[in-house]
Design a protein around this motif. Structure first.
Motif, PDB file in Angstrom:
ATOM      1  N   ARG A  96      40.026  38.942  43.362  1.00 11.55           N
ATOM      2  CA  ARG A  96      39.627  37.877  44.278  1.00 11.55           C
ATOM      3  C   ARG A  96      38.539  36.980  43.668  1.00 11.55           C
ATOM      4  NH1 ARG A  96      43.081  39.824  47.015  1.00 11.55           N
ATOM      5  NH2 ARG A  96      42.107  41.383  48.340  1.00 11.55           N
ATOM      6  N   ARG A  97      37.519  37.594  43.078  1.00 11.14           N
ATOM      7  CA  ARG A  97      36.405  36.823  42.507  1.00 11.14           C
ATOM      8  C   ARG A  97      36.894  35.906  41.383  1.00 11.14           C
ATOM      9  NH1 ARG A  97      30.858  36.754  40.827  1.00 11.14           N
ATOM     10  NH2 ARG A  97      30.738  36.522  38.570  1.00 11.14           N
ATOM     11  N   LYS A  98      37.700  36.435  40.459  1.00 10.11           N
ATOM     12  CA  LYS A  98      38.199  35.634  39.346  1.00 10.11           C
ATOM     13  C   LYS A  98      39.068  34.488  39.841  1.00 10.11           C
ATOM     14  CE  LYS A  98      38.178  39.264  35.807  1.00 10.11           C
ATOM     15  NZ  LYS A  98      39.029  40.106  34.909  1.00 10.11           N
ATOM     16  N   ASN A 113      33.284  40.840  44.029  1.00 13.38           N
ATOM     17  CA  ASN A 113      34.730  41.010  44.035  1.00 13.38           C
ATOM     18  C   ASN A 113      35.094  41.989  45.143  1.00 13.38           C
ATOM     19  OD1 ASN A 113      37.476  40.899  43.154  1.00 13.38           O
ATOM     20  ND2 ASN A 113      37.166  42.926  42.262  1.00 13.38           N
ATOM     21  N   THR A 114      35.938  41.547  46.075  1.00 14.44           N
ATOM     22  CA  THR A 114      36.275  42.390  47.230  1.00 14.44           C
ATOM     23  C   THR A 114      37.612  43.079  47.083  1.00 14.44           C
ATOM     24  OG1 THR A 114      37.253  40.487  48.366  1.00 14.44           O
ATOM     25  CG2 THR A 114      34.913  40.945  48.783  1.00 14.44           C
ATOM     26  N   SER A 115      38.375  42.774  46.032  1.00  8.87           N
ATOM     27  CA  SER A 115      39.683  43.408  45.870  1.00  8.87           C
ATOM     28  C   SER A 115      39.549  44.695  45.063  1.00  8.87           C
ATOM     29  CB  SER A 115      40.654  42.454  45.163  1.00  8.87           C
ATOM     30  OG  SER A 115      40.117  42.015  43.927  1.00  8.87           O
ATOM     31  N   GLY A 116      40.506  45.611  45.266  1.00 12.79           N
ATOM     32  CA  GLY A 116      40.522  46.853  44.494  1.00 12.79           C
ATOM     33  C   GLY A 116      39.611  47.938  45.020  1.00 12.79           C
ATOM     34  N   ARG A 117      38.902  47.686  46.128  1.00 15.88           N
ATOM     35  CA  ARG A 117      38.030  48.701  46.732  1.00 15.88           C
ATOM     36  C   ARG A 117      38.260  48.711  48.233  1.00 15.88           C
ATOM     37  NH1 ARG A 117      32.033  47.391  44.743  1.00 15.88           N
ATOM     38  NH2 ARG A 117      32.788  45.227  44.865  1.00 15.88           N
ATOM     39  N   SER A 118      38.108  49.878  48.850  1.00 17.22           N
ATOM     40  CA  SER A 118      38.250  49.958  50.304  1.00 17.22           C
ATOM     41  C   SER A 118      37.073  49.257  50.968  1.00 17.22           C
ATOM     42  CB  SER A 118      38.291  51.421  50.751  1.00 17.22           C
ATOM     43  OG  SER A 118      37.013  52.025  50.591  1.00 17.22           O
ATOM     44  N   LEU A 119      37.237  48.942  52.243  1.00 19.91           N
ATOM     45  CA  LEU A 119      36.152  48.280  52.987  1.00 19.91           C
ATOM     46  C   LEU A 119      34.924  49.176  53.059  1.00 19.91           C
ATOM     47  CD1 LEU A 119      38.209  46.653  55.900  1.00 19.91           C
ATOM     48  CD2 LEU A 119      37.552  45.658  53.689  1.00 19.91           C
ATOM     49  N   GLU A 120      35.160  50.484  53.146  1.00 22.07           N
ATOM     50  CA  GLU A 120      34.031  51.424  53.194  1.00 22.07           C
ATOM     51  C   GLU A 120      33.287  51.450  51.857  1.00 22.07           C
ATOM     52  OE1 GLU A 120      36.738  51.983  56.340  1.00 22.07           O
ATOM     53  OE2 GLU A 120      37.159  52.125  54.186  1.00 22.07           O
TER      54      GLU A 120
END
Length: 422
Positions: free
Chosen positions: A281-283, A403-410
């Motif tokens: 997402r960040r990239k 970067n918010t992708s590739g990790r759970s919300l928690e």
């Protein structure tokens, strides 16, 4: 409309921006409306507001009737912008929730394309009529009627029904749109979602005293405003006027503006079906701002250095549609997805509300300024401003955007609470 009302650049910007101020108010009130009334009833009432305010714009005898009518129309836009995604997400099966939410963005750009195409047809068929702009505005009453009639046949959100203690009705709705076995199994999931929704509304201004929460809220507001700083909505609202100033005739500009709608649809489709789940997402977002800022710089140089004429007009058109493509491919849906992932659960409603408010207000500011700056200083000044603001945004996002992708919300919440924002 400019001739009929005798619009100056200032009043032209006011007419256009009044809708966006209304949308900012509608975004705030709309969330409360669909919580109190239910998603179905809220959208039914919004359809009535769409229809009545559209007629107010169509038959406005003076500027001072047009502006309030546009404000009320904007209220409906803002209320719908916070109600429709919620309604879709709550009716969709779990495995299709992301796809259906993404299709909402695709539907928006398809609607813009239809608006541009219909206006081009009306301009070519009835362009000799003094009040042809009223015909264009009147077309907007048709989807308002369709929305009203369609919502009468739609079920209420099972999640809303469950949250209001109407368990049997919630099960009946699920049985309409699922198999009986799936509906009963999903009741447990809907109950969990209702609890999460309640938790998501528990955050507020008091949480801003926590440094990491304050920082993530400010990053979210900055990202939301940055999306508007690209000038995408100014180009969509004033596309015909922009192309006229670039060198097209008025009739040719209306037709050429359809290209912006076409590239918006193509860019959104590329994003949803090939890009958004394959690139961090960040990239993706930083790449999008780099691409759109380069387009702004090239439009600025073209407007400043190329002699007036049809060649200059076509170069600016190509650069505009290239900008629209990169905007929709890398910055539209990705920014919305990033915002929905960024905030911790208890602050999701609060954080999204503040961010969307900032987005609408920035949209209104740029929309009001666009005709004033372009008619006073030329296209090169407006796109020069977009270029400079784009550079500032890239620096801001490079330093602060997580970067918010590739990790759970928690996992994201745990990382942010430790002060790790990358």
């Amino acid at each position: 409309m400019k001739e009929y009302f005798g619009l100056t650049p200032w009043t032209e910007g006011l007419v256009t921006a009044s809708l966006l101020i209304g949308a900012a108010v509608g975004a705030i009130v709309g969330g409360r409306m669909n919580d109190v009334l239910g998603r179905k009833r809220a959208l039914t009432y919004i359809a009535v507001v769409f229809f009545v305010s559209t007629l107010g714009c169509v038959f406005a005898p003076t500027l001072w009737v047009m502006i309030p009518a546009r404000f009320v129309l904007g209220f409906a836009v803002g209320a719908a912008s916070v109600t429709v995604p919620v309604y879709l997400a709550e009716l969709a099966p779990t495995e299709r929730r992301g796809t259906l939410s993404g299709r909402n963005e695709l539907a928006i750009v398809l609607g813009q394309l239809l608006a541009f195409a219909i206006n081009a047809i009306i301009a070519n068929v009835w362009g000799h009529h003094d009040n042809v702009w009223r015909y264009m505005l009147a077309v907007a009453a048709i989807p308002a009627v369709c929305l009203f009639v369609g919502m009468l046949k739609m079920p209420e959100s099972p999640r809303w029904l469950l949250a209001h203690g109407r368990d049997e009705e919630a099960l009946e709705v699920l049985q309409q749109i699922r198999s009986d076995e799936r509906a009963r199994a999903e009741m447990a999931e809907v109950e969990l979602l209702a609890e999460e929704e309640q938790a998501a509304q528990s955050g507020g201004w008091g949480d801003m005293a926590v440094p990491w929460i304050r920082k993530i809220i400010l990053i979210g507001c900055g990202l939301a405003m940055a999306q508007q700083i690209t000038g995408i909505n100014s180009i969509m609202y004033y596309g015909t006027e922009l192309l006229t100033q670039a060198g097209f005739s008025s009739d040719a500009a209306i037709v050429a503006n359809v290209a912006n709608g076409v590239l918006a649809v193509i860019g959104t489709a590329v994003c949803l079906f090939w890009v958004i789940d394959r690139v961090e997402r960040r990239k993706l977002i930083i790449f999008g701002f780099c691409a759109t800022t380069i387009c702004h710089g090239l439009i600025m140089l073209t407007a400043a250095l190329m002699p007036a004429g049809i060649t200059r007009a076509y170069v600016i058109l190509v650069l505009c549609v290239t900008f629209v493509f990169f905007m929709q491919m890398a910055l539209n849906a990705p920014v919305w997805v990033c915002l929905s992932e960024m905030f911790p659960l208890r602050l999701r409603g609060f954080g999204m509300g503040i961010s969307i408010l900032c987005m609408w207000l920035m949209n209104a500011t740029l929309t009001f300024s666009f005709p004033v700056i372009t008619q006073t200083f030329g296209l090169q000044a407006m796109f020069g401003l977009f270029f400079v603001l784009g550079l500032v945004v890239i620096g801001f996002l490079w330093k602060f955007l997580p970067n918010t992708s590739g990790r759970s919300l928690e996992q994201l919440e745990e990382s942010f609470s430790r002060g790790e924002f990358r």
